[in-house]
Write a protein that holds these residues in place. Structure first.
Motif, mmCIF file in Angstrom:
data_model
loop_
_atom_site.group_PDB
_atom_site.id
_atom_site.type_symbol
_atom_site.label_atom_id
_atom_site.label_comp_id
_atom_site.label_asym_id
_atom_site.label_seq_id
_atom_site.Cartn_x
_atom_site.Cartn_y
_atom_site.Cartn_z
ATOM 1 N N GLU A 138 37.804 37.032 42.731
ATOM 2 C CA GLU A 138 37.846 38.831 43.496
ATOM 3 C C GLU A 138 38.891 38.572 44.065
ATOM 4 N N LYS A 139 40.082 37.537 44.324
ATOM 5 C CA LYS A 139 41.292 38.088 45.136
ATOM 6 C C LYS A 139 42.112 38.797 43.553
ATOM 7 N N GLU A 140 41.896 38.400 42.389
ATOM 8 C CA GLU A 140 42.644 38.804 41.349
ATOM 9 C C GLU A 140 42.737 39.954 41.148
ATOM 10 N N THR A 141 40.609 40.789 41.484
ATOM 11 C CA THR A 141 40.564 41.934 41.611
ATOM 12 C C THR A 141 41.330 42.761 42.278
ATOM 13 N N LEU A 142 40.523 42.354 43.649
ATOM 14 C CA LEU A 142 41.514 43.050 44.568
ATOM 15 C C LEU A 142 43.428 42.808 44.305
ATOM 16 N N LYS A 143 43.951 42.183 43.643
ATOM 17 C CA LYS A 143 44.866 42.162 43.615
ATOM 18 C C LYS A 143 45.496 44.179 42.533
#
Length: 430
Positions: A138-143
């Motif tokens: 999800e960190k990658e999704t927000l990125k």
């Protein structure tokens, strides 16, 4: 018109709001966490909705959580975050079938309340950190979300306008957070921050639908009795006087076919002010509807814009004008937009236009109240502004707005910043 009767009570550091309505076949819950906007917390708060949707202690994956929602007769759930004035709000929503309409559905509301409690208070962790695999995904999704803002030129232009207009003010902060801050987040420090939020954020829980308020309060008290209570955060102050000597103009170039001309104004009026209903009517006449001055004069009569409209940020006291124009029409479009504000200040609108605009606003509000989510958002305006003004009181006040009051509120509106996103190499004078 349906009268909304809101019952408010506080228990265990939580403000409960119950709104009985027989028009809805479901019971709708909304849990709202409010805290002042800060650079050091905005990226954490932007990431949390992505993480919290991924599972709970008893349903540790998105798939298992969805299966549980399906078991509750297709309940729906969402989490999102956003700015309201100089506060950041995270909202959990659960929409569940009313057990009155389900054979042998006597415990479905209780089960729904317990699931909502678990989502809020018992996310999928090891006790000290969020589950790492979901966190990294999800960190990658927000990125990717942060990176993609520039692809939507209208959204990007609006963000840049706020950057320039609200420099050094909390409202400038980007709602999706910042890439450099995202890199420093870990499952551990984000979970620590979330625990702090549960203790310190103002928590408001809304319930709308056909239910018994006392029985619902008993269920909610049992489910949410273990909220940690510590000293609450000080409220954010939205109102700030800003001395505007001369409007700021910012021109940036990108590869765009359609230039974006966005203008920011200080209304010097917020939701809590007695003049706010007049400001709503002013905005409706100025740029809020297809019958408004911006639409008719900038788009229709002069063919200078593909679209032209305005909207209010009622808790910060801003009005934002959006228009899409040909790069060579910048100065003409800007000047005609300015003329529309001058016309409003001079009272260049009829009583008939005033009445029609009030009707449009009333219809908009009534349509909003036809949906549980919209009703809650209207009611929450009071909490966000720390003022008592029910939807009925707002509508009554709008009906009573006079032409003189609109002219008076128009006189307080100040142009702050003009932002133009135009094509590379395009001349402003062509």
């Amino acid at each position: 018109m349906t009268i909304i009767e809101e019952q408010r009570m506080s228990r265990n550091g939580i403000n409960f709001h119950f709104v009985e309505s027989k028009k809805f076949k479901t019971i709708h819950f909304a849990v709202k966490l409010k805290a002042p906007l800060k650079r050091e917390t905005i990226t954490k708060r932007a990431l949390l909705p992505y993480i919290l949707k991924q599972g709970t202690e008893n349903y540790p994956s998105r798939k298992e959580l969805q299966r549980r929602l399906d078991e509750l007769y297709g309940a729906s759930f969402s989490i999102n975050g956003g700015k309201k004035g100089e506060n950041h709000i995270i909202t959990f929503r659960l929409d569940i079938a009313n057990e009155k309409f389900i054979p042998d559905g006597s415990s479905i509301v209780q089960e729904g309340v317990n699931l909502l409690r678990e989502i809020v208070f018992e996310p999928n962790t090891d006790g000290e950190a969020f589950e790492n695999k979901a966190f990294q995904r999800e960190k990658e999704t927000l990125k990717q979300k942060i990176s993609s803002v520039k692809d939507d030129k209208m959204q990007y232009a609006n963000m840049r306008l706020i950057d320039e207009m609200c420099k050094d003010e909390p409202y400038q902060l980007h709602v999706h957070g910042y890439m450099e801050d995202l890199q420093t987040l870990t499952p551990e420090n984000l979970y620590v921050h979330y625990r702090g939020m549960l203790a310190q954020d103002q928590m408001d829980i809304y319930v709308t639908g056909d239910f018994n308020p006392q029985e619902m309060l008993n269920e909610m008290e049992k489910a949410f009795s273990h909220k940690e209570k510590t000293e609450s955060r000080p409220p954010a102050s939205d109102k700030k006087d800003k001395d505007i000597q001369e409007p700021k103009e910012v021109v940036e170039e990108e590869q765009v076919n359609q230039a974006k001309l966005h203008i920011g104004y200080r209304t010097n009026t917020t939701f809590g002010d007695k003049e706010y209903p007049a400001l709503q009517v002013f905005n409706g006449l100025f740029g809020g509807f297809p019958s408004s001055k911006l639409f008719i004069n900038v788009r229709e009569k002069n063919s200078l814009a593909y679209y032209a409209a305005s909207r209010l940020e009622s808790h910060k006291g801003l009005m934002l004008v959006f228009s899409g124009i040909a790069p060579g029409d910048y100065e003409k479009a800007r000047d005609i937009i300015r003329l529309q504000l001058e016309a409003m200040r001079k009272g260049d609108f009829t009583e008939e236009q005033l009445s029609e605009t009030k009707d449009l606003i009333m219809n908009q509000l009534l349509e909003t109240m036809d949906h549980p989510q919209g009703m809650i958002e209207l009611l929450y305006q009071q909490e966000a502004a720390s003022v008592e003004r029910s939807p009925q009181q707002l509508m009554d006040a709008i009906q009573k707005v006079t032409k003189e009051q609109v002219i008076e509120v128009a006189g307080k509106v100040q142009e702050d910043t003009v932002y133009l996103l135009t094509s590379k190499g395009g001349s402003l004078d062509e």
